[in-house]
Enzyme design. Structure first.
Site, PDB file in Angstrom:
ATOM      1  N   ARG A  31      72.673 -44.076 -71.558  1.00 20.17           N
ATOM      2  CA  ARG A  31      73.038 -42.721 -71.128  1.00 20.17           C
ATOM      3  C   ARG A  31      72.297 -42.306 -69.858  1.00 20.17           C
ATOM      4  NH1 ARG A  31      73.389 -40.287 -77.203  1.00 20.17           N
ATOM      5  NH2 ARG A  31      75.613 -40.611 -77.434  1.00 20.17           N
ATOM      6  N   LYS A 202      88.188 -43.573 -92.223  1.00 19.60           N
ATOM      7  CA  LYS A 202      88.993 -42.575 -92.938  1.00 19.60           C
ATOM      8  C   LYS A 202      90.161 -42.028 -92.145  1.00 19.60           C
ATOM      9  CE  LYS A 202      85.271 -40.748 -95.766  1.00 19.60           C
ATOM     10  NZ  LYS A 202      84.403 -39.583 -95.901  1.00 19.60           N
ATOM     11  N   GLY A 358      83.132 -43.541 -80.676  1.00 17.68           N
ATOM     12  CA  GLY A 358      82.237 -44.112 -81.660  1.00 17.68           C
ATOM     13  C   GLY A 358      82.189 -45.618 -81.847  1.00 17.68           C
ATOM     14  N   GLY A 381      82.892 -38.042 -79.768  1.00 14.37           N
ATOM     15  CA  GLY A 381      83.690 -36.917 -80.256  1.00 14.37           C
ATOM     16  C   GLY A 381      84.399 -36.166 -79.142  1.00 14.37           C
TER      17      GLY A 381
HETATM   18  P1  AMP Z   1      84.871 -44.502 -87.824  1.00 15.37           P
HETATM   19  O1  AMP Z   1      83.538 -43.900 -87.513  1.00 15.37           O
HETATM   20  O2  AMP Z   1      85.817 -43.599 -88.552  1.00 15.37           O
HETATM   21  O3  AMP Z   1      85.489 -45.184 -86.633  1.00 15.37           O
HETATM   22  O4  AMP Z   1      84.572 -45.619 -88.914  1.00 15.37           O
HETATM   23  C1  AMP Z   1      83.816 -46.726 -88.628  1.00 15.37           C
HETATM   24  C2  AMP Z   1      83.362 -47.336 -89.907  1.00 15.37           C
HETATM   25  O5  AMP Z   1      84.471 -47.733 -90.666  1.00 15.37           O
HETATM   26  C3  AMP Z   1      82.534 -48.574 -89.686  1.00 15.37           C
HETATM   27  O6  AMP Z   1      81.231 -48.322 -90.129  1.00 15.37           O
HETATM   28  C4  AMP Z   1      83.214 -49.618 -90.534  1.00 15.37           C
HETATM   29  O7  AMP Z   1      82.324 -50.406 -91.285  1.00 15.37           O
HETATM   30  C5  AMP Z   1      84.074 -48.797 -91.464  1.00 15.37           C
HETATM   31  N1  AMP Z   1      85.223 -49.553 -91.962  1.00 15.37           N
HETATM   32  C6  AMP Z   1      86.159 -50.186 -91.250  1.00 15.37           C
HETATM   33  N2  AMP Z   1      87.013 -50.842 -92.051  1.00 15.37           N
HETATM   34  C7  AMP Z   1      86.611 -50.607 -93.319  1.00 15.37           C
HETATM   35  C8  AMP Z   1      87.091 -51.015 -94.597  1.00 15.37           C
HETATM   36  N3  AMP Z   1      88.148 -51.807 -94.715  1.00 15.37           N
HETATM   37  N4  AMP Z   1      86.429 -50.588 -95.682  1.00 15.37           N
HETATM   38  C9  AMP Z   1      85.349 -49.780 -95.570  1.00 15.37           C
HETATM   39  N5  AMP Z   1      84.851 -49.357 -94.389  1.00 15.37           N
HETATM   40  C10 AMP Z   1      85.480 -49.764 -93.272  1.00 15.37           C
END
Ligand code: AMP
Length: 400
Positions: A31, A202, A358, A381
């Site tokens: 950064r 999610k 992220g 974000g």
């Molecule tokens: P995000 O911050 O929403 O982009 O989520 C990233 C996180 O999603 C990472 O830490 C991954 O380990 C997790 N992730 C990705 N695929 C899976 C999965 N199939 N099951 C559980 N966690 C997951």
């Protein structure tokens, strides 16, 4: 950054929210390095620079006696390294606003840099307090915002302070300009086909983004943990995979909307499944409609990798947000790695690729492919909200 800087003090909001270890040493200075072009340009044009930034969440992590943990959150920790990076002996002011800050700012000569104490030591920062913003504003003759990572917050130093500068006395810095320019390459008249690749944990975190994507993409690839909600919604057996039961209807609705809009949705046909959420779990390859109970999908499978690869290879614009699996575990990082490599290959063949937000940024850096894609956002974000079509206060305050 078309301002007159000669003999002017530029009040520059940067994002120096860098990680520190227990000895308060900087463990990743990305950064800081990203802000250098703006700082150096102002100095080269005959100006001086007054830097302000936040570091951590000092007002959330007070000491037991209720006071600020200055030792932990002071920006003083950054002075030595910033001096090395800029080649200028950086001055530090132990207050953010007030008499001492005003005196030190007034004393600046062209070519000098003053770093103010953590903006978040002050209650007014996150509240977007006008008085605090005004006190900041007197520390500079012109205002430059180069902190894209906080552009989605209407804080005093990122947005409200700009109200105290006339239109020709405020500007984005180079980093912020680059972030906006590259996001707009995806949002405004992109070369088609345009493919968005969405992953991560999610659906609920990405609803707005997915809905917005349906408005303008040709293909939407959905991987990662959020794919299983879509399979379960369609009657699949996803075993113990990550599922958001309260988002099943929404998943079906998104699929329906996509169909109505002619957007091709690509869900992973198969997964690498595991009998435990651990790198050394037993694993197998399975169709996403038939994951046995007690097993969970932790990465996309080989058929999905092939299918996603084809869609990516045919795309002219690519936007990637979110990993395809639990890439932090080496045995489930393969799908994310393949997608990253396919994006790099498509870029080499002329596609424009933006990696935004992220964990896909962490993944592309971990794979050392950041130089092989068109642009890696620093925004997190803020980039997500920009892509979702929201007005960011930090941008509006300058463009206003
Ligand atoms: P995000 O911050 O929403 O982009 O989520 C990233 C996180 O999603 C990472 O830490 C991954 O380990 C997790 N992730 C990705 N695929 C899976 C999965 N199939 N099951 C559980 N966690 C997951």
């Amino acid at each position: 950054m078309n301002l007159e800087f000669k003999d002017k003090r530029a009040l520059v909001r940067v994002d120096f929210n860098v990680p520190l270890n227990e000895n308060f040493e900087i463990t990743d200075d990305t950064r800081m390095r990203k802000a250098l072009p703006t700082i150096k340009a102002i100095l080269e044009k005959g100006g001086s620079v007054v830097l302000m930034s936040h570091l951590g969440r000092p007002l959330k992590k007070l000491k037991d006696d209720g006071s600020i943990n200055v030792e932990k959150f002071t920006l003083k920790h950054l002075v030595g390294h910033l001096s090395d990076l800029t080649g200028v002996k950086v001055k530090f002011c132990p207050e953010t606003v007030g008499g001492q800050a005003e005196a030190m700012s007034a004393d600046l000569r062209p070519g000098e840099i003053l770093l103010l104490e953590n903006t978040r030591f002050n209650n007014g920062e996150k509240k977007g307090d006008k008085d605090f913003a005004e006190q900041l504003s007197v520390l500079g003759d012109v205002y430059v915002n180069d902190a894209f990572g906080t552009a989605h917050r209407a804080h005093a130093s990122t947005a409200v302070v700009a109200d105290f500068f006339a239109k020709d006395k405020k500007s984005f810095g180079f980093l912020m300009e680059a972030e906006i320019l590259n996001a707009n390459k995806v949002l405004n008249n992109p070369e088609r086909p345009l493919t968005a690749i969405s992953g991560g944990a999610k659906v609920s975190d990405k609803i707005l983004l997915l809905e917005r994507m349906l408005e303008f993409v040709d293909n939407l690839i959905i991987g990662g943990g959020m794919a299983y909600t879509f399979f379960k919604a369609q009657g699949g057996n996803v075993g113990n995979s990550l599922v958001e039961e309260d988002k099943l209807d929404l998943a079906l609705e998104l699929l329906k909307k996509a169909k109505a809009k002619g957007v091709k949705i690509c869900l992973p046909e198969d997964s690498i499944i595991a009998d435990n959420f651990a790198n050394d779990a037993n694993s197998a390859i399975k169709s996403n409609m038939e994951i046995p109970d007690g097993w969970m999908g932790l990465d996309i499978g080989p058929k999905a990798v092939e299918e996603f690869g084809k869609v990516i290879a045919e795309s002219k614009t690519l936007l990637w947000n979110g990993p395809m699996g639990v890439f932090e575990m080496s045995n489930f990082a393969g799908g994310t790695k393949s997608v990253a490599e396919q994006i790099a290959k498509a870029t080499k063949n002329g596609a424009f690729s933006l990696i935004g937000g992220g964990d896909s940024v962490a993944a592309i850096n971990q794979l050392e492919l950041a130089d092989d894609v068109s642009y890696v956002s620093t925004g997190g974000g803020a980039m997500l909200e920009f892509l979702e079509g929201k007005d960011l206060p930090g941008i509006a305050a300058i463009e206003g």
